[in-house]
Motif scaffolding. Structure first.
Motif, PDB file in Angstrom:
ATOM      1  N   ARG A 267      -7.243  -6.945   7.349  1.00 22.85           N
ATOM      2  CA  ARG A 267      -5.812  -7.207   7.360  1.00 22.85           C
ATOM      3  C   ARG A 267      -5.106  -6.176   6.470  1.00 22.85           C
ATOM      4  NH1 ARG A 267      -2.976 -13.005   5.746  1.00 22.85           N
ATOM      5  NH2 ARG A 267      -0.986 -12.629   6.835  1.00 22.85           N
ATOM      6  N   ARG A 268      -3.973  -5.645   6.975  1.00 27.70           N
ATOM      7  CA  ARG A 268      -3.281  -4.571   6.282  1.00 27.70           C
ATOM      8  C   ARG A 268      -2.021  -5.064   5.582  1.00 27.70           C
ATOM      9  NH1 ARG A 268      -1.202  -0.288  10.225  1.00 27.70           N
ATOM     10  NH2 ARG A 268      -0.951  -2.197  11.415  1.00 27.70           N
ATOM     11  N   VAL A 269      -1.758  -4.433   4.447  1.00 30.14           N
ATOM     12  CA  VAL A 269      -0.446  -4.521   3.811  1.00 30.14           C
ATOM     13  C   VAL A 269       0.045  -3.079   3.688  1.00 30.14           C
ATOM     14  CG1 VAL A 269       0.869  -5.121   1.755  1.00 30.14           C
ATOM     15  CG2 VAL A 269      -0.969  -6.630   2.540  1.00 30.14           C
ATOM     16  N   VAL A 270       1.113  -2.764   4.423  1.00 27.30           N
ATOM     17  CA  VAL A 270       1.669  -1.406   4.404  1.00 27.30           C
ATOM     18  C   VAL A 270       2.858  -1.404   3.437  1.00 27.30           C
ATOM     19  CG1 VAL A 270       2.720   0.440   5.751  1.00 27.30           C
ATOM     20  CG2 VAL A 270       0.951  -1.016   6.778  1.00 27.30           C
ATOM     21  N   LEU A 271       2.757  -0.605   2.397  1.00 27.38           N
ATOM     22  CA  LEU A 271       3.831  -0.473   1.408  1.00 27.38           C
ATOM     23  C   LEU A 271       4.580   0.821   1.714  1.00 27.38           C
ATOM     24  CD1 LEU A 271       1.757  -1.406  -1.778  1.00 27.38           C
ATOM     25  CD2 LEU A 271       3.062  -2.934  -0.282  1.00 27.38           C
ATOM     26  N   ALA A 272       5.800   0.694   2.216  1.00 25.47           N
ATOM     27  CA  ALA A 272       6.495   1.859   2.775  1.00 25.47           C
ATOM     28  C   ALA A 272       7.885   2.033   2.174  1.00 25.47           C
ATOM     29  CB  ALA A 272       6.625   1.723   4.291  1.00 25.47           C
ATOM     30  N   THR A 273       8.329   3.278   2.193  1.00 26.09           N
ATOM     31  CA  THR A 273       9.736   3.560   1.924  1.00 26.09           C
ATOM     32  C   THR A 273      10.494   3.375   3.237  1.00 26.09           C
ATOM     33  OG1 THR A 273       9.467   5.907   2.429  1.00 26.09           O
ATOM     34  CG2 THR A 273       9.133   5.221   0.133  1.00 26.09           C
ATOM     35  N   ASN A 274      11.754   3.799   3.278  1.00 29.23           N
ATOM     36  CA  ASN A 274      12.519   3.602   4.515  1.00 29.23           C
ATOM     37  C   ASN A 274      12.100   4.550   5.638  1.00 29.23           C
ATOM     38  OD1 ASN A 274      13.621   5.900   3.419  1.00 29.23           O
ATOM     39  ND2 ASN A 274      15.705   5.092   3.240  1.00 29.23           N
ATOM     40  N   VAL A 275      10.997   5.338   5.452  1.00 27.01           N
ATOM     41  CA  VAL A 275      10.470   6.110   6.577  1.00 27.01           C
ATOM     42  C   VAL A 275       9.998   5.187   7.684  1.00 27.01           C
ATOM     43  CG1 VAL A 275       9.757   8.039   5.123  1.00 27.01           C
ATOM     44  CG2 VAL A 275       8.109   6.248   5.648  1.00 27.01           C
ATOM     45  N   ALA A 276       9.664   3.948   7.330  1.00 23.87           N
ATOM     46  CA  ALA A 276       9.176   2.992   8.327  1.00 23.87           C
ATOM     47  C   ALA A 276      10.289   2.148   8.926  1.00 23.87           C
ATOM     48  CB  ALA A 276       8.132   2.071   7.689  1.00 23.87           C
ATOM     49  N   GLU A 277      11.528   2.485   8.585  1.00 19.54           N
ATOM     50  CA  GLU A 277      12.647   1.656   9.028  1.00 19.54           C
ATOM     51  C   GLU A 277      12.949   1.854  10.506  1.00 19.54           C
ATOM     52  OE1 GLU A 277      17.208   1.660   7.720  1.00 19.54           O
ATOM     53  OE2 GLU A 277      15.821   1.254   6.068  1.00 19.54           O
ATOM     54  N   THR A 278      12.872   3.105  10.993  1.00 11.84           N
ATOM     55  CA  THR A 278      13.190   3.407  12.382  1.00 11.84           C
ATOM     56  C   THR A 278      12.194   4.410  12.933  1.00 11.84           C
ATOM     57  OG1 THR A 278      14.672   5.183  11.711  1.00 11.84           O
ATOM     58  CG2 THR A 278      15.662   3.021  12.030  1.00 11.84           C
ATOM     59  N   SER A 279      12.223   4.583  14.235  1.00 13.21           N
ATOM     60  CA  SER A 279      11.435   5.597  14.964  1.00 13.21           C
ATOM     61  C   SER A 279       9.938   5.337  14.921  1.00 13.21           C
ATOM     62  CB  SER A 279      11.704   7.013  14.435  1.00 13.21           C
ATOM     63  OG  SER A 279      13.042   7.347  14.607  1.00 13.21           O
ATOM     64  N   LEU A 280       9.390   5.179  13.729  1.00 11.19           N
ATOM     65  CA  LEU A 280       7.950   5.080  13.553  1.00 11.19           C
ATOM     66  C   LEU A 280       7.447   3.713  14.013  1.00 11.19           C
ATOM     67  CD1 LEU A 280       5.851   7.018  12.327  1.00 11.19           C
ATOM     68  CD2 LEU A 280       6.056   5.707  10.214  1.00 11.19           C
ATOM     69  N   THR A 281       6.406   3.705  14.835  1.00  8.18           N
ATOM     70  CA  THR A 281       5.809   2.460  15.302  1.00  8.18           C
ATOM     71  C   THR A 281       4.573   2.149  14.464  1.00  8.18           C
ATOM     72  OG1 THR A 281       6.589   2.771  17.564  1.00  8.18           O
ATOM     73  CG2 THR A 281       4.744   1.265  17.230  1.00  8.18           C
ATOM     74  N   ILE A 282       4.596   1.011  13.788  1.00  8.80           N
ATOM     75  CA  ILE A 282       3.439   0.548  13.007  1.00  8.80           C
ATOM     76  C   ILE A 282       2.920  -0.695  13.710  1.00  8.80           C
ATOM     77  CG2 ILE A 282       2.626  -0.194  10.753  1.00  8.80           C
ATOM     78  CD1 ILE A 282       5.012   1.210   9.519  1.00  8.80           C
ATOM     79  N   GLU A 283       1.735  -0.587  14.240  1.00  7.54           N
ATOM     80  CA  GLU A 283       1.212  -1.664  15.080  1.00  7.54           C
ATOM     81  C   GLU A 283       0.700  -2.828  14.251  1.00  7.54           C
ATOM     82  OE1 GLU A 283      -1.455  -0.283  18.090  1.00  7.54           O
ATOM     83  OE2 GLU A 283      -0.570   1.714  18.045  1.00  7.54           O
ATOM     84  N   GLY A 284       0.829  -4.044  14.825  1.00  8.95           N
ATOM     85  CA  GLY A 284       0.215  -5.220  14.243  1.00  8.95           C
ATOM     86  C   GLY A 284       1.035  -5.933  13.196  1.00  8.95           C
ATOM     87  N   ILE A 285       2.284  -5.527  12.980  1.00  9.81           N
ATOM     88  CA  ILE A 285       3.084  -6.133  11.916  1.00  9.81           C
ATOM     89  C   ILE A 285       3.627  -7.485  12.371  1.00  9.81           C
ATOM     90  CG2 ILE A 285       5.146  -5.890  10.470  1.00  9.81           C
ATOM     91  CD1 ILE A 285       2.834  -3.994   9.774  1.00  9.81           C
ATOM     92  N   GLY A 286       3.366  -8.514  11.551  1.00 11.51           N
ATOM     93  CA  GLY A 286       3.878  -9.842  11.852  1.00 11.51           C
ATOM     94  C   GLY A 286       4.857 -10.358  10.829  1.00 11.51           C
ATOM     95  N   ALA A 287       4.927  -9.706   9.682  1.00  9.78           N
ATOM     96  CA  ALA A 287       5.842 -10.142   8.618  1.00  9.78           C
ATOM     97  C   ALA A 287       6.351  -8.923   7.852  1.00  9.78           C
ATOM     98  CB  ALA A 287       5.149 -11.114   7.671  1.00  9.78           C
ATOM     99  N   VAL A 288       7.585  -9.029   7.393  1.00 12.58           N
ATOM    100  CA  VAL A 288       8.215  -7.974   6.605  1.00 12.58           C
ATOM    101  C   VAL A 288       8.642  -8.555   5.266  1.00 12.58           C
ATOM    102  CG1 VAL A 288      10.310  -6.558   6.395  1.00 12.58           C
ATOM    103  CG2 VAL A 288       8.982  -6.529   8.516  1.00 12.58           C
ATOM    104  N   VAL A 289       8.362  -7.826   4.198  1.00 10.43           N
ATOM    105  CA  VAL A 289       8.876  -8.158   2.863  1.00 10.43           C
ATOM    106  C   VAL A 289       9.820  -7.026   2.477  1.00 10.43           C
ATOM    107  CG1 VAL A 289       8.319  -8.587   0.451  1.00 10.43           C
ATOM    108  CG2 VAL A 289       6.767  -9.404   2.259  1.00 10.43           C
TER     109      VAL A 289
END
Length: 829
Positions: A267-289
């Motif tokens: 199970r992944r926890v991706v800690l991201a800046t706003n680069v992950a806000e748009t355009s980029l597809t990160i698969e498998g995400i079910g929750a956002v903090v």
């Protein structure tokens, strides 16, 4: 990874979009996150008849999004990257002769257009995620529109966004059509967890991640402001061995980015800046903090400095982030702020052009041949103050002349796609025959500091903070220096630099001075660690710099403080002889005159300055031409109290003020302190011709100086309308006191007014004089503005009281018929 048969919402409008662009040179596509616009639209339009054999350029705001989108489209085609689909980002390019779709970061498109103003092989330019309103996107859109209107009417422009207010953009593009696609997302439950302190963002995010892990079963995407917060949050979550904790920000290697984007065996926890806000597809995400914060650059035009500030995100960004939880199924979004605070968020983030350093923008416009930005179309015009600061820096760099046109140096700088500071450094490195050193310095300055996490408390002093970094870059082959080594390699190839470079402190300082001419600083007298910068602002050495004490330096990394001196985190010392060689040509001898308040004397000197910094000075003898301007400057600074305001001058101002108020139609001058200070050159300067110092101000005849401003005719009107004195029945001429320009006062002995019934008036009869009736000893007896009433009602009581006290003076029963006198009875008889 979904294959190319998977249906996405944007597919429903692809045919309409192709037809719209066939009939119109511009179009806007509104499509929500997850609709597939980034990867579906370029592939679908590749076969449009109007495109022919020309190429598609698609702009992405970030390198990570550009490479991710290009690689995904190549996978959909079953090809390697660089075949039909390629990308170009800073320091990396994957294209070939077969490439028809090139994904490019925004800043590089501008340089592409500078080299090829026709965009010869390009048939369509796509602006993806335009709602982010980056400075480069605004500039590129303006230049593309300029090309389209002036050179290439066949060039198509497509603006795509999820949250853009399309109306203003459509108007900017000639009222172009708008195509709208529906989204496909699952419901997202949003919970607000309260407001964390800005200083505990990482800890609050770690708590939010643990809550999400307990309440959901999928992968977690957490948004934090910057890399530092991500590293701290990762440490706080390090006790969870069942998780794969993946950082995601722009400076990471491709392998690290892929680890965050693609699912794995845990199970992944991706800690991201706003680069992950748009355009980029990160698969498998079910929750956002969502921490609710982001790092945003803010430029201070007065100081010429950009600082990264941690600020609240906009409501649009919050919606974008929450939507990441609803791509696969119903999701959860935990927001680390209250529902009340959510209503206070800005609807949209302010466009970068409003608050950014405009030096790159202004340089690109100058290279394009534009000296006035209003010649192009903008959604938001660049602020005049920021633009002026940009032009000032470009002139100091030697890139533009005083007319705003590129110089010979500026044309050389244009070869290097970088901020003008870096481009100037590279041009100087080539001219000084040290291209390798320039390449390494450019990389160190343009990427994250490789010594950012190292303590400087135990480090020895140094003449230059960049020396250690240069040596570390040559010796360290670890992941810490990977991004800088990649950038240095790119510049070395561009400059054809040798592989080994000697690190010489003097050469480093000279290159840094070329890149940061506005950051030249000189130590303040007898004040170690505090400096005066070229533009007049103060700065002091911070604990992070190894440069301990030097007379001259270049402040390379300078942090702005709102109400105090800036902090110099990185610096490079300069010898006085180097300062003279680098900046002496612009410092000419100038004469300066001022007052030494402590010595109360005129001080004259000749100085050579670089901005606010004195490079050299020598004493000089004062001349008459020095004295008058210096005395006027002293009066402006200290005020009119420096003068000896004799009663006659005070009364003159009061008389004129009375007439100005009561006879406005005559246009009497306004002689307030503020007006007199503002017009010193007119009325005072002629009276200082023989003055030699401050003491001479006390001897100035202010009455004569002011009266001269009235002229002969006005002085006659003044004597008639506001006389200095009035005749009274006794034959005396009594002076009037005009006070501060209010009601004039006639102070006169009572016996001198016997027989006078009418109260005297001035200002063409509009102002009655206030009479102060005095005893024979000159003491006040009564004050009246109605003399007739006084004789009838008050005088009898005054006579009764005063007759016994002053028996030698007349106290007649009938003041109306008694002769007025200024003498006693004995003298009358």
């Amino acid at each position: 990874m979904p294959d190319n048969r998977t249906s996405l919402p944007v597919d429903a409008v692809l045919d309409d979009l192709a037809q719209v662009l066939g009939a119109s040179p511009c179009a806007i596509l509104q499509a929500p996150p997850g609709s597939g616009k980034t990867t579906r639209v370029p592939l679908a339009l590749l076969t449009a008849a109007w495109l022919g054999d020309k190429h598609i350029l698609m702009l992405e705001p970030r390198r990570l999004a550009a490479t991710g989108a290009a690689r995904y489209m190549a996978t959909l085609l079953g090809e390697r990257i660089g075949a039909t689909v390629g990308y170009t980002i800073r320091y990396d390019r994957q294209v070939s002769a077969a490439t028809r779709i090139e994904v490019i970061t925004e800043g590089l498109l501008t340089r592409r257009m500078q080299a090829d103003p026709d965009l010869t092989d390009v048939g369509l330019v796509i602006f993806d995620e335009f709602h982010e309103r980056s400075l480069h996107a605004d500039l590129a859109l303006a230049l593309c529109r300029d090309i389209q209107l002036g050179l290439r009417p066949d060039l198509r422009i497509l603006v795509m966004s999820a949250t853009l207010d399309a109306g203003p953009v459509a108007a900017l593009l000639g009222d172009c059509p708008i195509v709208t696609a529906t989204g496909r997302s699952f419901p997202v439950t949003v919970r607000h967890l309260g407001d964390p302190d800005e200083r505990s963002i990482a800890a609050a995010t770690a708590r939010g991640v643990r809550i999400a892990l307990d309440k959901t079963g999928g992968d977690i995407l957490a948004f934090l402001p910057g890399a530092g917060d991500i590293h701290r949050c990762r440490q706080l979550l390090g006790d969870r061995t069942d998780l794969r904790i993946c950082p995601l920000f722009g400076a990471l290697s491709f392998a690290e980015q892929q680890a965050a984007i693609l699912p794995g065996d845990r199970r992944r926890v991706v800690l991201a800046t706003n680069v992950a806000e748009t355009s980029l597809t990160i698969e498998g995400i079910g929750a956002v903090v969502d921490s609710g914060w982001e790092r945003r650059p803010r430029f201070d035009a007065a100081r010429g400095m950009t600082s990264l500030e941690t600020v609240r995100i906009s409501q649009a960004s919050a919606e974008q982030r929450a939507g990441r939880a609803g791509r696969l199924g119903p999701g959860l979004c935990l927001r680390l702020w209250s529902s009340g605070a959510h209503g206070a968020l800005l609807p949209q983030a302010p466009p970068e052009i409003i608050q950014a350093d405009l030096a790159p923008f202004a340089f690109e416009l100058a290279l394009w041949g534009i000296t006035d930005p209003s010649a192009l179309a903008w959604l938001d015009a660049p602020p005049a103050g920021h633009l002026a600061a940009a032009h000032r820096l470009l002139r100091e760099l030697g890139a533009l002349d005083n007319a705003g046109l590129p110089t010979v140096i500026g044309r050389k700088m244009a070869h290097y796609p970088a901020h003008p500071r870096i481009a100037r450094l590279l041009a100087e490195a080539v001219a000084a025959d040290c291209p390798g050193l320039g390449a390494d310095l450019a990389a160190l300055l343009d990427e994250r500091d490789i010594l950012a996490d190292r303590s400087t408390q135990q480090m020895n002093g140094s003449e230059c903070d960049l020396i250690d970094r240069l040596i570390l870059l040559q010796r360290d082959r670890s992941e810490r220096t990977a991004a800088v080594r990649r950038a240095a390699g790119y510049w070395r190839r561009r400059l054809a630099a040798p592989g080994v470079t000697a690190v010489e402190a003097g050469a480093v300082s000279r290159l840094l001075a070329a890149a940061f001419p506005d950051r030249l600083a000189r130590r303040r007298s007898n004040d170690r660690g505090r400096y005066l910068l070229r533009h007049g602002h103060g700065a002091r050495l911070s604990p992070r710099t190894r440069v301990t004490d030097t007379e001259w330096l270049v402040a390379v990394d300078l942090e702005k403080r709102d109400s105090a001196d800036g902090l110099i985190h990185q610096a490079s010392a300069l010898a006085a002889i180097e300062v003279e060689a680098l900046f002496g040509g612009e410092a000419v001898w100038q004469r300066e005159v001022g007052w030494d308040d402590r010595e109360t004397r005129l001080v004259v000197r000749e100085v050579r300055r670089v901005g606010a910094i004195v490079l050299q000075e020598r004493p000089a003898k004062p001349t008459p031409q020095d004295t008058v301007p210096a005395l006027l400057a002293l009066v402006r600074r200290k005020g009119l109290d420096l003068f000896d305001w004799r009663p006659q001058a005070v009364q003159l101002r009061a008389r004129v003020r009375l007439l100005q108020r009561h006879l406005p139609e005559m246009g009497w001058p306004e002689w307030s302190d503020a007006t007199l200070l503002a017009t010193l050159d007119d009325w005072l300067a002629p009276w200082l011709a023989s003055a030699k110092g401050k003491a001479d101000l006390q001897r100035v005849d202010l009455h004569a100086a002011l009266a001269a401003q009235l002229g002969h005719r006005r002085q006659k009107d003044l004597a008639r309308l506001a006389p200095e004195s009035l005749p009274v029945p006794s034959g005396s001429q009594i002076r009037l006191d005009y006070g501060q320009g209010e009601v004039p006062v006639l102070a006169v002995k009572l016996q001198e007014l016997f027989g006078l019934a009418a109260t005297p008036r001035v200002a063409d009869g509009r102002v009655a004089v206030l009479i102060h009736l005095l005893s024979p000893a000159g003491r006040p007896l009564a004050v009246t503005g109605d003399l007739a009433g006084f004789w009838d009602t008050v005088y009898p009581e005054v006579k009764k009281e005063m007759k016994g006290r002053y028996p030698k003076h007349p106290w007649p029963d009938d003041p109306w018929t008694a002769p007025a006198t200024r003498h006693t009875r004995s003298r009358r008889s």
